[in-house]
Enzyme design. Sequence first.
Site, short mmCIF file in Angstrom:
data_model
loop_
_atom_site.label_atom_id
_atom_site.label_comp_id
_atom_site.label_asym_id
_atom_site.label_seq_id
_atom_site.Cartn_x
_atom_site.Cartn_y
_atom_site.Cartn_z
NE ARG A 269 -0.81 -0.15 5.03
CZ ARG A 269 -0.19 0.56 5.62
NH1 ARG A 269 0.23 1.92 5.16
NH2 ARG A 269 0.47 0.39 6.90
CG HIS A 273 -3.88 1.06 8.49
ND1 HIS A 273 -3.79 -0.34 8.17
CD2 HIS A 273 -4.75 0.88 9.49
CE1 HIS A 273 -4.75 -1.07 8.42
NE2 HIS A 273 -5.50 -0.34 9.42
CE1 TYR A 283 3.76 1.60 8.35
CE2 TYR A 283 3.34 3.33 9.81
CZ TYR A 283 2.82 2.52 8.68
OH TYR A 283 1.84 2.92 8.23
#
Length: 370
Positions: A269, A273, A283
């Site tokens: 992706r 999120h 991250y």
Amino acid sequence: MGEKLSKEYNPTAVLQEIEDKFQMFQILNENGEVVNEEYDPKLSDEELIELMTRMVYTRILDQRSISLNRQGRLGFYAPTAGQEASQLASHFALEKEDWILPGYRDVPQIVWHGLPLWQAFLFSRGHFVGNQAPEGVNVLAPQIIIGAQYVQTAGVALGLKKRGKKNVAITYTGDGGSSQGDFYEGINFAGAFKAPAIFIVQNNQYAISTPRDVQTAAKTIAQKGIAAGIPCIQVDGMDALAVYVATRDARERAINGEGPTLIETVCYRYGPHTMSGDDPTRYRTTDIDNEWAAKDPIVRFRNYLEGKGLWSEAKETEVIERAKDEIKEAIKKADEAPKQKVTDLISNMYEEMPQNLQEQYEIYKAKESK
């Protein structure tokens, strides 16, 4: 003291042997070249163009949805860019009478299955009309509880089997969803009853901020199907043709009474999120993002179609402009929907309201009538 277990009985050796058998299935490489000719599904020119159209359209839908969310015109939204091949090529292998039980990132599949876009926008806003699929559109509302759709899919699939339907129920979750108890319960139940289900895990590398490599010790997510005794395969989720073939074959097995299949689509992706505060730069590194950008499913499929003389910049521009126009009309229609009321929520939930809710209903009804 007896001898140590030999290779064929040694648990570590058996695990290694099983894991070594899982090779990622691919038809198109990153340049859009066919590298597995024998598995080319030989889709017609019209079908190839339609699949590409849906992928491009959905990328624009994602971009516009992010923009609408930032404007405060949408509520909850989970970006889909990077997963178009995984989502739309798997859907392309379905029939109209098949059932889709989506996760919250899987709105594109149910829109292409027939849910009007304006209702999808209302779902994002938490409006109950967004969950009311039109007659003949076999979809359930996107599931917010991670993994819960796997258990539901096993039930829907068993229902199709008991009714003698030659159709399947398909569901999706992410790599994080494969760690949920509902994931195992769903695939085990479907396997035990040979229910016609297709379980797709879209391994986009991160469960929110948790990397896939600390999500599970398993070398692949696909291999988890072995414990349930069902066929399982790992697929290049950025390769539309490979995803289509894996889903097509899973569907054929299912309607022939051979039970469910677990498909892991390895994808990425590009966005956060969800738009609810996630910051992927905390991250993920730029190097990782660039590595996956080079595998973009739309670029790969575009190269393939251009090589066949089926796609052009002009055709893509036409799709983009149509998408923008239709999205504009859909959000306008969503804006015109009656405002949701508290009494709607109560009356939609219960056919016969208990006393306490009847009292509350009357209170809110009086407030809303002012």
